[in-house]
Motif scaffolding. Structure first.
Motif, PDB file in Angstrom:
ATOM      1  N   ILE A 277       0.767  -1.241  -0.040  1.00  0.00           N
ATOM      2  CA  ILE A 277      -0.145  -0.065  -0.013  1.00  0.00           C
ATOM      3  C   ILE A 277       0.981   1.400  -0.102  1.00  0.00           C
ATOM      4  CG2 ILE A 277      -1.748   1.175   1.131  1.00  0.00           C
ATOM      5  CD1 ILE A 277      -2.629  -1.331   2.407  1.00  0.00           C
ATOM      6  N   ILE A 278       0.817   1.895  -1.096  1.00  0.00           N
ATOM      7  CA  ILE A 278       1.511   3.219  -1.148  1.00  0.00           C
ATOM      8  C   ILE A 278       0.758   4.402  -0.932  1.00  0.00           C
ATOM      9  CG2 ILE A 278       3.103   4.436  -2.762  1.00  0.00           C
ATOM     10  CD1 ILE A 278       3.921   1.453  -2.576  1.00  0.00           C
ATOM     11  N   CYS A 279       1.148   5.080   0.206  1.00  0.00           N
ATOM     12  CA  CYS A 279       0.278   6.385   0.596  1.00  0.00           C
ATOM     13  C   CYS A 279       1.215   7.640   0.010  1.00  0.00           C
ATOM     14  CB  CYS A 279       0.256   6.465   2.272  1.00  0.00           C
ATOM     15  SG  CYS A 279      -0.339   4.863   2.832  1.00  0.00           S
ATOM     16  N   ALA A 280       0.684   7.916  -0.939  1.00  0.00           N
ATOM     17  CA  ALA A 280       1.386   9.115  -1.797  1.00  0.00           C
ATOM     18  C   ALA A 280       0.650  10.466  -1.376  1.00  0.00           C
ATOM     19  CB  ALA A 280       1.220   8.640  -3.129  1.00  0.00           C
ATOM     20  N   VAL A 281       1.440  11.407  -1.434  1.00  0.00           N
ATOM     21  CA  VAL A 281       1.185  12.623  -1.444  1.00  0.00           C
ATOM     22  C   VAL A 281       1.610  13.564  -2.623  1.00  0.00           C
ATOM     23  CG1 VAL A 281       0.835  12.817   1.132  1.00  0.00           C
ATOM     24  CG2 VAL A 281       2.748  13.500   0.018  1.00  0.00           C
ATOM     25  N   GLY A 282       0.434  14.844  -2.842  1.00  0.00           N
ATOM     26  CA  GLY A 282       0.872  15.752  -3.887  1.00  0.00           C
ATOM     27  C   GLY A 282       0.284  15.434  -5.313  1.00  0.00           C
ATOM     28  N   PRO A 283       0.515  16.296  -6.293  1.00  0.00           N
ATOM     29  CA  PRO A 283       1.537  17.299  -6.149  1.00  0.00           C
ATOM     30  C   PRO A 283       0.884  18.826  -6.130  1.00  0.00           C
ATOM     31  CG  PRO A 283       0.893  16.888  -8.263  1.00  0.00           C
ATOM     32  CD  PRO A 283      -0.008  16.180  -7.687  1.00  0.00           C
TER      33      PRO A 283
END
Length: 356
Positions: A277-283
């Motif tokens: 599970i990749i918890c990504a933020v942005g952009p």
């Protein structure tokens, strides 16, 4: 009587949506009458032998600049064509007078659920349906808001041109969004669950109802039923990119945001015990606007803290990723352009390939 030397002439046959040789990808509810769906990125693939094919589709978009659904048609691997569909039309010619022999067709819904749901009623083929192509592997799932949907990504606006344009469905193309591009880079299959304006614990309107986690288990996000059967698609990797809209009404409550985020990741883990599970933020967020709120720094801090909490509790398959902040040109309403999505896909592809 036909013989081996005199092959039977092809005839028109109707393929119902229930035919097992139609290959669906994405959240689709199939019944005897139709296959219903609304999320962007829903794909229908088929192979046939013959010289013509028609699409039978009932669309529920109301047909203005915001609510006209668009599809990408790819025939025999040629350059894709964009197809606008209308509620007033139910038959669409996809190919006519094709060279006799085998052909492949893929239809992808480019526009998000807000634009309207669709009902595939089948295909008409002048020839015969064949077994579907092999499915790619691995499997990816992308969960998010307008960024993940590809909102406005098919325009490129400089800041001096004022990218506050409003939403136009013709400019939303999920195949040019970072999720689809990453899947293509990896030779993977992808499902997308996204909705513009939705947040983790509150939406861009400030409402705390019908947030993305609250509608996640639906086939059609605007309808409580039918519910999605999670055994139908088990991703190897889930990319979660939510939180931008929580900041739209102002800085959210840190405790509520992190609690909602933690609960949602735990929910995903219950559905997909082995997935990364990749918890990504942005952009899109910035520390400079609104002044003094440091929204970009806060979101990074809160999400990375949630990930650390899972890691500290023994779940090493939860990861944190920050995309670089976007630069011009922008898409509609300051959203990432196709150029930015391509850069995000490169970053994500490299990150996934580097996982142990």
């Amino acid at each position: 009587m036909p013989t081996e030397e005199t092959p039977t002439e092809p005839t028109w046959v109707t393929v119902p949506p229930t035919d097992s040789r139609l290959q669906y990808t994405g959240r689709v509810e199939v019944s005897s009458a139709s296959a219903v769906f609304s999320h962007p990125g829903v794909s229908i693939k088929l192979r046939f032998k013959g010289d013509a094919i028609e699409l039978l589709l009932k669309d529920h978009g109301t047909g203005n600049e915001q609510t006209t659904n668009h599809y990408q048609l790819t025939l025999d691997g040629q350059s894709p064509v964009k197809l606008a569909v209308r509620a007033s039309q139910t038959v669409y010619e996809l190919g006519r007078n094709l060279p006799p022999g085998e052909h492949t067709v893929e239809l992808i819904k480019l526009t998000e659920s807000y634009v309207g749901r669709s009902e595939l009623q089948g295909f008409r083929i002048h020839g015969q349906l064949l077994a579907p192509p092999a499915r790619p592997a691995p499997r990816l799932e992308f969960i998010g808001d307008s960024i993940t949907c590809g909102y406005g990504n098919e325009v490129s606006l400089l800041e001096s041109q004022n990218p506050t344009t409003g939403f136009h469905s013709v400019n939303e193309n999920i195949t040019r969004a970072y999720g689809s591009l990453t899947a293509r880079n990896l030779g993977a299959e992808a499902m997308t669950v996204c909705y513009s304006g939705r947040g983790m614990y509150r939406n861009n309107t400030g409402s705390t109802t019908n947030t993305l986690p609250q509608i996640y288990d639906r086939v059609l996000p605007d309808q409580a039923a039918p519910r999605w059967d999670f055994t139908r698609y088990t991703p190897d990797i889930v990319v979660l990119n939510l939180g931008t809209n929580d900041f739209a009404p102002g800085t959210p409550d840190a405790t509520r945001f992190q609690a909602a985020y933690t609960d949602f990741v735990a929910q995903l883990r219950s559905y997909y015990p082995r997935a990364r599970i990749i918890c990504a933020v942005g952009p899109m967020l910035s520390d400079s606007y609104p002044p003094g709120q440091n929204q970009w720094t806060l979101l990074q801090s809160w999400v990375s803290s949630v990930v650390k909490g899972f890691n500290d509790r023994g779940d090493a398959r939860v990861h944190y990723l920050a995309f670089e902040r976007q630069r011009e040109p922008y898409g509609e309403d300051w959203h990432p352009s196709a150029t930015t999505h391509a850069a995000m896909a490169t970053r994500l592809t490299e990150f996934l390939r580097g996982l142990p």
